[in-house]
Design a protein around this motif. Structure first.
Motif, PDB file in Angstrom:
ATOM      1  N   THR A 137      10.444  -0.480  10.645  1.00  0.00           N
ATOM      2  CA  THR A 137       9.501   0.633  10.754  1.00  0.00           C
ATOM      3  C   THR A 137      10.227   1.969  10.890  1.00  0.00           C
ATOM      4  O   THR A 137      11.134   2.113  11.715  1.00  0.00           O
ATOM      5  CB  THR A 137       8.606   0.471  12.001  1.00  0.00           C
ATOM      6  N   ILE A 138       9.801   2.925  10.070  1.00  0.00           N
ATOM      7  CA  ILE A 138      10.199   4.310  10.263  1.00  0.00           C
ATOM      8  C   ILE A 138       8.920   5.044  10.609  1.00  0.00           C
ATOM      9  O   ILE A 138       8.035   5.201   9.781  1.00  0.00           O
ATOM     10  CB  ILE A 138      10.875   4.903   9.019  1.00  0.00           C
ATOM     11  N   SER A 139       8.813   5.467  11.874  1.00  0.00           N
ATOM     12  CA  SER A 139       7.570   6.051  12.378  1.00  0.00           C
ATOM     13  C   SER A 139       7.459   7.523  12.012  1.00  0.00           C
ATOM     14  O   SER A 139       8.359   8.107  11.417  1.00  0.00           O
ATOM     15  CB  SER A 139       7.505   5.892  13.891  1.00  0.00           C
ATOM     16  N   SER A 140       6.382   8.130  12.441  1.00  0.00           N
ATOM     17  CA  SER A 140       6.104   9.527  12.111  1.00  0.00           C
ATOM     18  C   SER A 140       7.123  10.495  12.703  1.00  0.00           C
ATOM     19  O   SER A 140       7.189  11.650  12.310  1.00  0.00           O
ATOM     20  CB  SER A 140       4.702   9.912  12.575  1.00  0.00           C
ATOM     21  N   GLU A 152       6.464  -6.749   5.254  1.00  0.00           N
ATOM     22  CA  GLU A 152       5.876  -6.048   6.406  1.00  0.00           C
ATOM     23  C   GLU A 152       6.706  -4.858   6.886  1.00  0.00           C
ATOM     24  O   GLU A 152       6.780  -4.578   8.076  1.00  0.00           O
ATOM     25  CB  GLU A 152       5.615  -7.023   7.555  1.00  0.00           C
ATOM     26  N   ASN A 153       7.333  -4.151   5.956  1.00  0.00           N
ATOM     27  CA  ASN A 153       8.038  -2.917   6.299  1.00  0.00           C
ATOM     28  C   ASN A 153       7.065  -1.755   6.217  1.00  0.00           C
ATOM     29  O   ASN A 153       6.127  -1.777   5.431  1.00  0.00           O
ATOM     30  CB  ASN A 153       9.203  -2.689   5.343  1.00  0.00           C
ATOM     31  N   GLN A 154       7.300  -0.712   7.024  1.00  0.00           N
ATOM     32  CA  GLN A 154       6.403   0.440   7.017  1.00  0.00           C
ATOM     33  C   GLN A 154       7.186   1.744   7.180  1.00  0.00           C
ATOM     34  O   GLN A 154       8.039   1.864   8.056  1.00  0.00           O
ATOM     35  CB  GLN A 154       5.375   0.350   8.133  1.00  0.00           C
ATOM     36  N   VAL A 155       6.848   2.710   6.302  1.00  0.00           N
ATOM     37  CA  VAL A 155       7.349   4.073   6.420  1.00  0.00           C
ATOM     38  C   VAL A 155       6.137   4.964   6.648  1.00  0.00           C
ATOM     39  O   VAL A 155       5.171   4.905   5.886  1.00  0.00           O
ATOM     40  CB  VAL A 155       8.110   4.519   5.156  1.00  0.00           C
ATOM     41  N   ALA A 156       6.193   5.792   7.691  1.00  0.00           N
ATOM     42  CA  ALA A 156       5.053   6.650   8.032  1.00  0.00           C
ATOM     43  C   ALA A 156       5.483   8.099   8.219  1.00  0.00           C
ATOM     44  O   ALA A 156       5.014   8.782   9.124  1.00  0.00           O
ATOM     45  CB  ALA A 156       4.367   6.123   9.282  1.00  0.00           C
ATOM     46  N   VAL A 157       6.405   8.566   7.379  1.00  0.00           N
ATOM     47  CA  VAL A 157       6.906   9.931   7.499  1.00  0.00           C
ATOM     48  C   VAL A 157       7.504  10.366   6.156  1.00  0.00           C
ATOM     49  O   VAL A 157       7.853   9.533   5.323  1.00  0.00           O
ATOM     50  CB  VAL A 157       7.947  10.026   8.643  1.00  0.00           C
ATOM     51  N   ASN A 213       1.349   8.321   4.744  1.00  0.00           N
ATOM     52  CA  ASN A 213       1.675   9.716   5.078  1.00  0.00           C
ATOM     53  C   ASN A 213       3.164   9.994   4.900  1.00  0.00           C
ATOM     54  O   ASN A 213       3.773  10.698   5.696  1.00  0.00           O
ATOM     55  CB  ASN A 213       1.247  10.054   6.512  1.00  0.00           C
ATOM     56  N   GLY A 214       3.750   9.419   3.860  1.00  0.00           N
ATOM     57  CA  GLY A 214       5.192   9.522   3.655  1.00  0.00           C
ATOM     58  C   GLY A 214       5.559  10.094   2.304  1.00  0.00           C
ATOM     59  O   GLY A 214       6.092   9.390   1.453  1.00  0.00           O
ATOM     60  N   ALA A 215       5.290  11.363   2.092  1.00  0.00           N
ATOM     61  CA  ALA A 215       5.630  11.989   0.810  1.00  0.00           C
ATOM     62  C   ALA A 215       7.113  11.797   0.502  1.00  0.00           C
ATOM     63  O   ALA A 215       7.966  11.939   1.374  1.00  0.00           O
ATOM     64  CB  ALA A 215       5.294  13.473   0.839  1.00  0.00           C
ATOM     65  N   ASN A 216       7.393  11.422  -0.741  1.00  0.00           N
ATOM     66  CA  ASN A 216       8.756  11.220  -1.226  1.00  0.00           C
ATOM     67  C   ASN A 216       9.533  10.176  -0.435  1.00  0.00           C
ATOM     68  O   ASN A 216      10.758  10.214  -0.371  1.00  0.00           O
ATOM     69  CB  ASN A 216       9.514  12.548  -1.269  1.00  0.00           C
ATOM     70  N   SER A 217       8.845   9.232   0.159  1.00  0.00           N
ATOM     71  CA  SER A 217       9.478   8.124   0.873  1.00  0.00           C
ATOM     72  C   SER A 217       9.469   6.881   0.002  1.00  0.00           C
ATOM     73  O   SER A 217       8.723   6.799  -0.976  1.00  0.00           O
ATOM     74  CB  SER A 217       8.745   7.840   2.187  1.00  0.00           C
ATOM     75  N   THR A 251       0.825  -1.205   0.000  1.00  0.00           N
ATOM     76  CA  THR A 251       0.000   0.000   0.000  1.00  0.00           C
ATOM     77  C   THR A 251       0.860   1.256   0.000  1.00  0.00           C
ATOM     78  O   THR A 251       1.818   1.352   0.766  1.00  0.00           O
ATOM     79  CB  THR A 251      -0.897   0.039   1.257  1.00  0.00           C
ATOM     80  N   ILE A 252       0.475   2.217  -0.839  1.00  0.00           N
ATOM     81  CA  ILE A 252       0.976   3.581  -0.747  1.00  0.00           C
ATOM     82  C   ILE A 252      -0.253   4.447  -0.509  1.00  0.00           C
ATOM     83  O   ILE A 252      -1.164   4.471  -1.330  1.00  0.00           O
ATOM     84  CB  ILE A 252       1.701   4.036  -2.032  1.00  0.00           C
ATOM     85  N   SER A 253      -0.287   5.150   0.623  1.00  0.00           N
ATOM     86  CA  SER A 253      -1.454   5.950   0.989  1.00  0.00           C
ATOM     87  C   SER A 253      -1.041   7.330   1.485  1.00  0.00           C
ATOM     88  O   SER A 253      -0.172   7.444   2.355  1.00  0.00           O
ATOM     89  CB  SER A 253      -2.251   5.229   2.078  1.00  0.00           C
ATOM     90  N   ASN A 254      -1.674   8.351   0.927  1.00  0.00           N
ATOM     91  CA  ASN A 254      -1.416   9.733   1.319  1.00  0.00           C
ATOM     92  C   ASN A 254       0.078  10.055   1.288  1.00  0.00           C
ATOM     93  O   ASN A 254       0.637  10.611   2.229  1.00  0.00           O
ATOM     94  CB  ASN A 254      -2.004  10.027   2.702  1.00  0.00           C
ATOM     95  N   SER A 255       0.741   9.666   0.204  1.00  0.00           N
ATOM     96  CA  SER A 255       2.195   9.762   0.111  1.00  0.00           C
ATOM     97  C   SER A 255       2.618  10.203  -1.286  1.00  0.00           C
ATOM     98  O   SER A 255       3.056   9.390  -2.100  1.00  0.00           O
ATOM     99  CB  SER A 255       2.834   8.414   0.451  1.00  0.00           C
ATOM    100  N   GLN A 256       2.477  11.485  -1.583  1.00  0.00           N
ATOM    101  CA  GLN A 256       2.847  11.988  -2.904  1.00  0.00           C
ATOM    102  C   GLN A 256       4.302  11.648  -3.212  1.00  0.00           C
ATOM    103  O   GLN A 256       5.187  11.834  -2.384  1.00  0.00           O
ATOM    104  CB  GLN A 256       2.664  13.501  -2.976  1.00  0.00           C
ATOM    105  N   GLY A 257       4.536  11.117  -4.405  1.00  0.00           N
ATOM    106  CA  GLY A 257       5.879  10.783  -4.829  1.00  0.00           C
ATOM    107  C   GLY A 257       6.456   9.549  -4.174  1.00  0.00           C
ATOM    108  O   GLY A 257       7.648   9.283  -4.275  1.00  0.00           O
TER     109      GLY A 257
END
Length: 159
Positions: free
Chosen positions: A138-141, A121-126, A110-114, A91-97
């Protein structure tokens, strides 16, 4: 609207194209978008976007200029200029670029340009953060501009 081959495909928006496949659809103001092959793929509310093959993939809700290439049950939503390469349940959600290369059950939220290159099961949230691979990293907010190269259950935060 152009439909070329396949079966049960539906394009109901101007200047859209479906080339083959089964039960693919381009709907709700998705002008200039295309689906090439695959099964049960959908583009809606996303202009100039594309899905190439795969099954059960979605480009949804204001993901203009985004592409999803193959895989199974992947989603790009509210993420203009995003690319999701392949894999399953990503999933890519609310993450321009945002860029997600492949893997299983990875997410950029929520990770623009990430980006996430691959893994499970990796997650980027910033904004502006990267995970190259591994599992359950995980890279949190609070981890803006962070990087995880790989490994298992690694996480970052910033002060």
């Amino acid at each position: 609207m152009v439909l070329i081959g396949g079966k049960n495909n539906s394009a109901s928006t101007n200047f859209s194209t479906i080339g083959g496949g089964d039960t693919n659809q381009i709907i709700n103001s998705s002008e200039y978008s295309s689906i090439l092959g695959g099964q049960k793929n959908t583009i809606q509310k996303s202009k100039f976007s594309s899905i190439v093959g795969g099954g059960g993939n979605y480009v949804d809700s204001f993901s203009d200029y985004s592409s999803l290439v193959a895989g199974l049950s992947n989603v790009v939503t509210e993420s203009a200029l995003a690319i999701l390469g392949s894999g399953k349940n990503n999933t890519i959600s609310n993450s321009q670029g945002g860029f997600l290369g492949a893997g299983t059950s990875n997410s950029i939220l929520n990770g623009a340009n990430s980006n996430i290159v691959g893994g499970v099961e990796n997650q980027v949230a910033v904004t502006a953060a990267s995970i190259v691979g591994g599992t359950a990293n995980t890279i949190s907010s609070t981890g803006k501009h962070s990087f995880i190269g790989g490994g298992y259950k690694n996480s970052t935060t910033s002060k």
